[in-house]
Design an enzyme around this catalytic site. Structure first.
Site, PDB file in Angstrom:
ATOM      1  N   HIS A 119       1.831  -1.843  -4.694  1.00  0.00           N
ATOM      2  CA  HIS A 119       1.563  -3.146  -4.079  1.00  0.00           C
ATOM      3  C   HIS A 119       1.001  -2.950  -2.676  1.00  0.00           C
ATOM      4  CE1 HIS A 119       2.230  -7.596  -3.910  1.00  0.00           C
ATOM      5  NE2 HIS A 119       2.014  -7.315  -2.630  1.00  0.00           N
ATOM      6  N   CYS A 120      -0.305  -3.048  -2.565  1.00  0.00           N
ATOM      7  CA  CYS A 120      -0.970  -2.988  -1.260  1.00  0.00           C
ATOM      8  C   CYS A 120      -2.246  -3.812  -1.340  1.00  0.00           C
ATOM      9  CB  CYS A 120      -1.255  -1.539  -0.858  1.00  0.00           C
ATOM     10  SG  CYS A 120      -2.167  -0.577  -2.090  1.00  0.00           S
ATOM     11  N   HIS A 121      -2.861  -4.030  -0.200  1.00  0.00           N
ATOM     12  CA  HIS A 121      -4.019  -4.921  -0.128  1.00  0.00           C
ATOM     13  C   HIS A 121      -5.168  -4.266   0.624  1.00  0.00           C
ATOM     14  CE1 HIS A 121      -1.179  -8.110  -1.252  1.00  0.00           C
ATOM     15  NE2 HIS A 121      -0.421  -7.720  -0.249  1.00  0.00           N
ATOM     16  N   TYR A 174      -4.300 -18.275   5.961  1.00  0.00           N
ATOM     17  CA  TYR A 174      -4.189 -17.370   7.099  1.00  0.00           C
ATOM     18  C   TYR A 174      -5.424 -16.484   7.138  1.00  0.00           C
ATOM     19  CZ  TYR A 174      -2.919 -13.704   3.726  1.00  0.00           C
ATOM     20  OH  TYR A 174      -2.931 -12.810   2.679  1.00  0.00           O
ATOM     21  N   ARG A 198      -2.667 -12.540 -10.434  1.00  0.00           N
ATOM     22  CA  ARG A 198      -1.556 -12.922  -9.557  1.00  0.00           C
ATOM     23  C   ARG A 198      -1.596 -14.414  -9.254  1.00  0.00           C
ATOM     24  NH1 ARG A 198      -0.432 -11.544  -3.209  1.00  0.00           N
ATOM     25  NH2 ARG A 198       1.804 -11.088  -3.354  1.00  0.00           N
ATOM     26  N   HIS A 213       8.064  -8.291  -4.648  1.00  0.00           N
ATOM     27  CA  HIS A 213       8.932  -8.244  -3.470  1.00  0.00           C
ATOM     28  C   HIS A 213      10.396  -8.606  -3.741  1.00  0.00           C
ATOM     29  CE1 HIS A 213       5.190  -7.702  -1.480  1.00  0.00           C
ATOM     30  NE2 HIS A 213       4.844  -8.974  -1.388  1.00  0.00           N
ATOM     31  N   ASP A 268       3.233  -2.681   0.530  1.00  0.00           N
ATOM     32  CA  ASP A 268       2.823  -4.021   0.947  1.00  0.00           C
ATOM     33  C   ASP A 268       1.865  -3.979   2.147  1.00  0.00           C
ATOM     34  OD1 ASP A 268       2.729  -6.828   0.828  1.00  0.00           O
ATOM     35  OD2 ASP A 268       4.402  -7.057   2.218  1.00  0.00           O
ATOM     36  N   ASN A 322       1.429 -11.849   7.128  1.00  0.00           N
ATOM     37  CA  ASN A 322       2.418 -12.901   7.403  1.00  0.00           C
ATOM     38  C   ASN A 322       3.851 -12.386   7.480  1.00  0.00           C
ATOM     39  OD1 ASN A 322       0.623 -15.256   7.444  1.00  0.00           O
ATOM     40  ND2 ASN A 322       0.353 -14.820   5.260  1.00  0.00           N
TER      41      ASN A 322
END
Length: 284
Positions: free
Chosen positions: A26-28, A44, A119, A176, A241, A246
């Protein structure tokens, strides 16, 4: 793209040595915005965190593979995520954000690139419950492809959506740790509801996001993760993550890596969470 050396210079090195093949599930990647603009209706605007930054971080931490999860700030424009997958197809897989305008050709293209899921956000500050008509249409489109749906829920969102989740006809992955409040312990109703979902054959849970449910040194998040791992050890994954959009505080990924042996003390369990489980779901 050249990465500012200060990016890694201010980050710790983990004490725990990750095994070869360890996966950040889980990363962006964010932008860069000049190349991959952020969605006009985003809730955001993050700082750019392009693929080169993510790879530098993973090399720093000792992470071998990763799942790039599309974030809401890019909306249904998956180009930044897809660009990262194309950069190193053996190293990366993806999770997309889609709507009911996507065609079979779109899904075929994403599958060939390494996308294996979609997602949906249920988090209030990100827009709350999605358009359920779109949600069900997308589920119908992907359920025969071997894909899964990733559910981004806040702890209080779990119970109201239980019946919908229980009826899902495909694998679902809860982000999460369900974002349950770590300080409220294992007897809180949202966590009990999450553990009820865990009884379902098609339920997976990510033990990432300790920085979402606790504060350093994350000691209250450890029992939550351990209970999840004890319950469904073959359907749990871990992630950083990065870059923590945020989040309530600035997290250091090395500290999150060092939680792994606290979550999963046994080497066999570490291997399942870090290597075997994501490899099975994402076809590494």
């Amino acid at each position: 793209m050249t990465i500012d050396p200060a990016f890694l210079a201010k980050r710790l090195k983990p004490q725990f040595k990750l095994p070869a093949g360890a996966t950040d599930a889980h990363c962006h990647v964010f932008g860069p915005g000049a190349v991959f603009p952020y969605a006009p209706n985003r809730r955001y605007t993050p700082e750019d965190a392009p693929k080169e930054m993510l790879r530098a971080l993973h090399d720093h931490l000792g992470i071998s593979r990763a799942v790039i999860v599309q974030a809401s700030c890019h909306g249904t424009d998956n180009r930044a995520m897809m660009d990262c997958l194309a950069w190193d197809p053996k190293r990366y897989r993806g999770v997309a954000i889609v709507d009911d305008t996507f065609t079979d050709a779109d899904y075929d293209k994403m599958h060939a690139a390494g996308v294996r899921g979609v997602r949906f956000n249920f988090i209030k500050h990100l827009g709350g419950t999605p358009d359920m008509d779109v949600f069900y249409k997308v589920i119908d489109r992907i359920k025969g492809r071997g894909w899964h749906v990733v559910l981004h829920l806040g702890g209080p969102d779990i119970i109201p959506n239980m019946e919908t989740i229980k009826k899902l006809p495909l694998t679902f992955v809860v982000d999460h740790m369900g974002r349950v409040s770590a300080k409220d312990g294992l007897d809180q109703p949202p966590f009990k509801a999450l553990m009820e979902l865990a009884k379902l054959d098609n339920c997976w849970i990510k033990v990432c996001g300790a920085e979402r449910i606790d504060f350093p040194p994350y000691d209250k998040a450890v029992p939550v993760a351990r209970r999840i791992l004890e319950t469904i050890p073959d359907k749990v994954m871990w992630g950083t993550d990065f870059p923590h959009p945020n989040a309530s505080h600035e997290a250091d990924e090395a500290e999150l890596v060092d939680l792994v042996p606290q979550f999963a003390p046994e080497a066999d369990l570490q291997r399942r969470v870090l290597i075997d489980n994501p490899a099975r779901l994402y076809e590494f």
